[in-house]
Design a protein around this motif. Structure first.
Motif, PDB file in Angstrom:
ATOM      1  N   PHE A  45       1.280   2.314  15.451  1.00  0.00           N
ATOM      2  CA  PHE A  45       3.348   2.415  15.273  1.00  0.00           C
ATOM      3  C   PHE A  45       3.729   2.635  13.911  1.00  0.00           C
ATOM      4  CE2 PHE A  45       2.297  -2.043  13.452  1.00  0.00           C
ATOM      5  CZ  PHE A  45       3.536  -2.340  12.993  1.00  0.00           C
TER       6      PHE A  45
ATOM      7  N   LYS B  39     -13.887 -12.114   0.128  1.00  0.00           N
ATOM      8  CA  LYS B  39     -12.578 -12.579   0.677  1.00  0.00           C
ATOM      9  C   LYS B  39     -12.610 -13.585   2.448  1.00  0.00           C
ATOM     10  CE  LYS B  39     -10.655  -8.806  -1.726  1.00  0.00           C
ATOM     11  NZ  LYS B  39     -10.134  -7.963  -1.528  1.00  0.00           N
TER      12      LYS B  39
ATOM     13  N   SER C  19       6.287   0.723  10.449  1.00  0.00           N
ATOM     14  CA  SER C  19       6.813  -0.444  10.971  1.00  0.00           C
ATOM     15  C   SER C  19       8.536   0.272  10.879  1.00  0.00           C
ATOM     16  CB  SER C  19       6.313  -1.653  10.161  1.00  0.00           C
ATOM     17  OG  SER C  19       5.861  -1.062   8.570  1.00  0.00           O
TER      18      SER C  19
ATOM     19  N   TYR D 221     -17.831  -7.297   7.459  1.00  0.00           N
ATOM     20  CA  TYR D 221     -18.463  -6.016   7.739  1.00  0.00           C
ATOM     21  C   TYR D 221     -19.024  -5.542   6.605  1.00  0.00           C
ATOM     22  CZ  TYR D 221     -15.004  -4.057   3.818  1.00  0.00           C
ATOM     23  OH  TYR D 221     -14.345  -4.356   2.362  1.00  0.00           O
TER      24      TYR D 221
ATOM     25  N   SER E  96     -14.183  -8.439   3.665  1.00  0.00           N
ATOM     26  CA  SER E  96     -15.561  -8.315   3.168  1.00  0.00           C
ATOM     27  C   SER E  96     -15.537  -9.798   2.526  1.00  0.00           C
ATOM     28  CB  SER E  96     -16.001  -7.829   1.760  1.00  0.00           C
ATOM     29  OG  SER E  96     -14.632  -8.431   0.997  1.00  0.00           O
TER      30      SER E  96
ATOM     31  N   ARG F  75     -12.227   3.147  11.455  1.00  0.00           N
ATOM     32  CA  ARG F  75     -13.793   3.063  12.383  1.00  0.00           C
ATOM     33  C   ARG F  75     -13.248   3.974  13.763  1.00  0.00           C
ATOM     34  NH1 ARG F  75     -13.597  -1.630   9.877  1.00  0.00           N
ATOM     35  NH2 ARG F  75     -15.297  -2.847   9.249  1.00  0.00           N
TER      36      ARG F  75
ATOM     37  N   GLY G 242      -2.541  -7.291   2.719  1.00  0.00           N
ATOM     38  CA  GLY G 242      -0.862  -7.000   2.310  1.00  0.00           C
ATOM     39  C   GLY G 242      -0.507  -7.954   4.562  1.00  0.00           C
ATOM     40  N   VAL G 243      -0.859  -6.910   4.987  1.00  0.00           N
ATOM     41  CA  VAL G 243      -0.625  -6.570   6.369  1.00  0.00           C
ATOM     42  C   VAL G 243      -1.732  -7.935   7.064  1.00  0.00           C
ATOM     43  CG1 VAL G 243      -0.656  -5.724   8.346  1.00  0.00           C
ATOM     44  CG2 VAL G 243       0.248  -4.278   6.258  1.00  0.00           C
TER      45      VAL G 243
ATOM     46  N   SER H 157      -8.169  -9.797   5.097  1.00  0.00           N
ATOM     47  CA  SER H 157      -7.661 -10.177   3.482  1.00  0.00           C
ATOM     48  C   SER H 157      -6.761  -9.228   2.414  1.00  0.00           C
ATOM     49  CB  SER H 157      -8.806  -9.981   2.542  1.00  0.00           C
ATOM     50  OG  SER H 157      -9.011  -8.644   3.060  1.00  0.00           O
TER      51      SER H 157
ATOM     52  N   VAL I 193      -3.149   0.281  12.644  1.00  0.00           N
ATOM     53  CA  VAL I 193      -1.600  -0.145  11.695  1.00  0.00           C
ATOM     54  C   VAL I 193      -2.218   1.001  10.873  1.00  0.00           C
ATOM     55  CG1 VAL I 193      -1.167  -1.617  10.201  1.00  0.00           C
ATOM     56  CG2 VAL I 193      -1.422  -2.664  12.759  1.00  0.00           C
TER      57      VAL I 193
ATOM     58  N   GLU J 115      -7.207   3.674   4.673  1.00  0.00           N
ATOM     59  CA  GLU J 115      -7.618   4.517   3.861  1.00  0.00           C
ATOM     60  C   GLU J 115      -8.324   5.619   3.783  1.00  0.00           C
ATOM     61  OE1 GLU J 115      -5.152   4.060   1.683  1.00  0.00           O
ATOM     62  OE2 GLU J 115      -4.064   3.125   2.975  1.00  0.00           O
TER      63      GLU J 115
ATOM     64  N   ARG K  57       0.818  -1.239   0.272  1.00  0.00           N
ATOM     65  CA  ARG K  57      -0.153   0.167  -0.360  1.00  0.00           C
ATOM     66  C   ARG K  57       0.897   1.256   0.226  1.00  0.00           C
ATOM     67  NH1 ARG K  57      -5.323   1.882  -1.401  1.00  0.00           N
ATOM     68  NH2 ARG K  57      -6.194  -0.380  -1.241  1.00  0.00           N
TER      69      ARG K  57
HETATM   70  N1  LIG Z   1       1.891   1.496  10.503  1.00  0.00           N
HETATM   71  C1  LIG Z   1       2.067   0.505   9.042  1.00  0.00           C
HETATM   72  O1  LIG Z   1       3.621   0.452   9.419  1.00  0.00           O
HETATM   73  C2  LIG Z   1       1.924   0.495   8.405  1.00  0.00           C
HETATM   74  C3  LIG Z   1       2.911  -0.298   7.375  1.00  0.00           C
HETATM   75  C4  LIG Z   1       1.803  -1.389   6.387  1.00  0.00           C
HETATM   76  C5  LIG Z   1       0.907  -0.424   5.540  1.00  0.00           C
HETATM   77  N2  LIG Z   1       0.271   0.421   6.234  1.00  0.00           N
HETATM   78  C6  LIG Z   1      -1.030   0.849   6.418  1.00  0.00           C
HETATM   79  O2  LIG Z   1      -1.958  -0.116   6.850  1.00  0.00           O
HETATM   80  C7  LIG Z   1      -3.018  -0.631   5.926  1.00  0.00           C
HETATM   81  C8  LIG Z   1      -3.298  -1.639   5.459  1.00  0.00           C
HETATM   82  O3  LIG Z   1      -2.396  -2.118   4.895  1.00  0.00           O
HETATM   83  P1  LIG Z   1      -2.382  -3.498   3.275  1.00  0.00           P
HETATM   84  O4  LIG Z   1      -1.075  -3.736   2.656  1.00  0.00           O
HETATM   85  O5  LIG Z   1      -2.288  -4.827   4.317  1.00  0.00           O
HETATM   86  O6  LIG Z   1      -3.571  -2.651   2.466  1.00  0.00           O
HETATM   87  P2  LIG Z   1      -4.096  -3.894   1.441  1.00  0.00           P
HETATM   88  O7  LIG Z   1      -3.383  -4.543   1.081  1.00  0.00           O
HETATM   89  O8  LIG Z   1      -5.059  -2.644   0.652  1.00  0.00           O
HETATM   90  O9  LIG Z   1      -5.666  -4.114   2.481  1.00  0.00           O
HETATM   91  C9  LIG Z   1      -6.576  -3.758   3.147  1.00  0.00           C
HETATM   92  C10 LIG Z   1      -7.629  -4.479   3.125  1.00  0.00           C
HETATM   93  O10 LIG Z   1      -8.492  -4.112   4.009  1.00  0.00           O
HETATM   94  C11 LIG Z   1      -9.869  -4.572   3.796  1.00  0.00           C
HETATM   95  N3  LIG Z   1     -11.215  -3.558   4.672  1.00  0.00           N
HETATM   96  C12 LIG Z   1     -11.230  -3.173   2.940  1.00  0.00           C
HETATM   97  N4  LIG Z   1     -11.720  -1.607   3.598  1.00  0.00           N
HETATM   98  C13 LIG Z   1     -12.356  -2.784   5.767  1.00  0.00           C
HETATM   99  C14 LIG Z   1     -13.420  -2.259   6.244  1.00  0.00           C
HETATM  100  N5  LIG Z   1     -13.909  -1.109   6.348  1.00  0.00           N
HETATM  101  N6  LIG Z   1     -12.872  -3.482   7.515  1.00  0.00           N
HETATM  102  C15 LIG Z   1     -12.821  -4.392   6.725  1.00  0.00           C
HETATM  103  N7  LIG Z   1     -11.461  -4.026   6.218  1.00  0.00           N
HETATM  104  C16 LIG Z   1     -11.418  -3.812   5.495  1.00  0.00           C
HETATM  105  C17 LIG Z   1      -9.877  -4.760   2.514  1.00  0.00           C
HETATM  106  O11 LIG Z   1     -10.631  -5.775   1.221  1.00  0.00           O
HETATM  107  P3  LIG Z   1     -11.840  -6.305   1.268  1.00  0.00           P
HETATM  108  O12 LIG Z   1     -12.733  -5.245   2.206  1.00  0.00           O
HETATM  109  O13 LIG Z   1     -12.406  -6.262  -0.489  1.00  0.00           O
HETATM  110  O14 LIG Z   1     -12.027  -7.617   1.856  1.00  0.00           O
HETATM  111  C18 LIG Z   1      -7.859  -5.214   1.905  1.00  0.00           C
HETATM  112  O15 LIG Z   1      -7.986  -6.482   1.353  1.00  0.00           O
HETATM  113  C19 LIG Z   1      -2.646   0.792   4.982  1.00  0.00           C
HETATM  114  O16 LIG Z   1      -3.319   2.198   5.111  1.00  0.00           O
HETATM  115  C20 LIG Z   1      -1.055   0.909   5.263  1.00  0.00           C
HETATM  116  O17 LIG Z   1      -1.383   2.129   4.534  1.00  0.00           O
HETATM  117  C21 LIG Z   1       1.288   0.574   7.961  1.00  0.00           C
END
Ligand SMILES: NC(=O)c1ccc[n+]([C@@H]2O[C@H](COP(=O)([O-])OP(=O)(O)OC[C@H]3O[C@@H](n4cnc5c(N)ncnc54)[C@H](OP(=O)(O)O)[C@@H]3O)[C@@H](O)[C@H]2O)c1
Length: 345
Positions: free
Chosen positions: A287, A199, A289, A214, A196, A235, A175-176, A173, A253, A256, A59
């Motif tokens: 935090f 998935k 990473s 959800y 969702s 939320r 990346g993280v 579902s 964590v 979006e 992401r």
């Molecule tokens: N703090 C850190 O160091 C750090 C490091 C890496 C990433 N991040 C952040 O963490 C977030 C997630 O990263 P990622 O790489 O895992 O993103 P991602 O691959 O886009 O995964 C997010 C997942 O959340 C699901 N989602 C969307 N809306 C949702 C909702 N309302 N409730 C529950 N699930 C929902 C989506 O799939 P479905 O809804 O289709 O199932 C999607 O698969 C991003 O904002 C990224 O910037 C932070």
């Protein structure tokens, strides 16, 4: 005394003056990304040059592409990106080693983070790469590093999970989340994943004992979880706290849904500070990473023991990097996607 040795280079390296790489000269959607010839990068004294086999699309690279939230432009360039390249996660083979690097030799297969990894060759800091887990091909390994480390550090260092605890992963579902589910299960926890309905099968297959869709169900509000990882959805923190036991931890964590200026930072800082001064209720922690060799080695151990598998949905050729970024940007990905470099001729 500093050595005057040149970088140790792979025998037979083509020494081409240019390589193919995905670049952009302005912030924007996937349409600003193009693949073209760029000068071959040169490693510094304490760096290595990697022949990239594949690069994961996390992401963060979508944020780098769009330049949002705009607060990040303080670091990446206010009007235009200072660096034209994109890509961070990497799996590849050491092609050249700077003279002050120890412990790595030409030909080592490694994974971790590299600068502008959507390219045939990329420079990496040896502290941010590690030997790849055995038994997994490099293309799959590329889906692992940054997303996997984020999940590992959130569970181990921030939430300090213990075997037997109940863990709720929101955004299970992606990346993280897809690694958080697997790691928490491997740590002996009972894991519930939120994603969702479409998935839910993926999240169950990763080791969640239960899935909350959800788009069909309410989030649990019974205070039954020792740990809640909030990775998506944005939320209200007050709502999330209802799922956590009084002595538990809510880890913020990312998501979006924040503003285009500060993203989720404001929500995270406010909630963490409020939790620090509060005398009762669950801990709330944000935090960021970081990529460290020791953690990459730990993650590789989980993979080698069969407790974590790279959640690779599909690969895109380098020439289609923009499409890969669009796929992640639109939230369509199940787990991770990876950009694969052309095979060496
Ligand atoms: N703090 C850190 O160091 C750090 C490091 C890496 C990433 N991040 C952040 O963490 C977030 C997630 O990263 P990622 O790489 O895992 O993103 P991602 O691959 O886009 O995964 C997010 C997942 O959340 C699901 N989602 C969307 N809306 C949702 C909702 N309302 N409730 C529950 N699930 C929902 C989506 O799939 P479905 O809804 O289709 O199932 C999607 O698969 C991003 O904002 C990224 O910037 C932070």
């Amino acid at each position: 005394m500093p050595s005057s040795q040149p970088a140790q280079q792979a025998a037979g390296t083509s020494h081409r003056p240019t390589i193919r790489a995905a670049v952009r000269s302005e912030y924007g959607g996937p349409e600003v990304v193009e693949v073209r010839d760029v000068p071959t990068p040169t490693p510094g004294r304490r760096q290595v040059l990697l022949r990239v086999v594949a690069a994961g699309v996390d992401r963060g690279q979508v944020h780098m592409m769009t330049g949002t939230p705009s607060v990040m432009r303080l670091a990446t360039g206010l009007r235009r990106p200072r660096r034209t390249g994109l890509g961070l996660e990497v799996a590849g083979v050491v092609e050249a080693v700077g003279p002050d690097v120890t412990g790595l030799v030409v030909g080592d297969a490694v994974y971790g983070a590299a600068t502008s990894s959507f390219a045939e060759l990329a420079v990496a800091d040896p502290r941010k790469i590690a030997r790849v887990p055995t038994g997994v091909d490099l293309v799959r390994v590329a889906a692992l590093p940054v997303s996997g480390l984020t999940a590992l550090q959130a569970l181990r260092d921030v939430a300090r999970v213990k075997a037997g605890q109940r863990v709720l992963v929101i955004g299970a579902s992606g990346g993280v989340g897809s690694y958080a589910v697997q790691l928490a299960a491997a740590m002996g926890c009972d894991v519930v994943g939120v994603c969702s309905a479409a998935k839910a099968d993926l999240v169950r297959s990763l080791g969640a004992s239960e899935v909350v869709a959800y788009d069909e169900q309410e989030l649990p509000a019974d205070g039954a979880f020792d740990v809640v990882l909030d990775i998506a959805g944005g939320r209200p923190v007050a709502e999330l706290r209802k799922a956590v036991r009084p002595a538990g931890t809510l880890v913020l964590v990312g998501d979006e849904t924040g503003s285009t200026v500060t993203g989720n930072l404001g929500r995270q800082i406010r909630a963490s500070l409020a939790s620090l001064v509060a005398r009762r209720g669950p801990r709330v922690r944000m935090f960021v990473s970081s990529t460290r060799r020791a953690d990459l080695e730990e993650l590789a151990g989980y993979v080698e023991r069969g407790q974590v598998r790279p959640t690779l949905e599909r690969t895109f050729p380098l020439e289609e990097t923009a499409t890969a970024l669009a796929h992640v940007h639109e939230g369509r990905v199940r787990g991770k996607v990876v950009v694969e470099m052309p095979k060496e001729s």
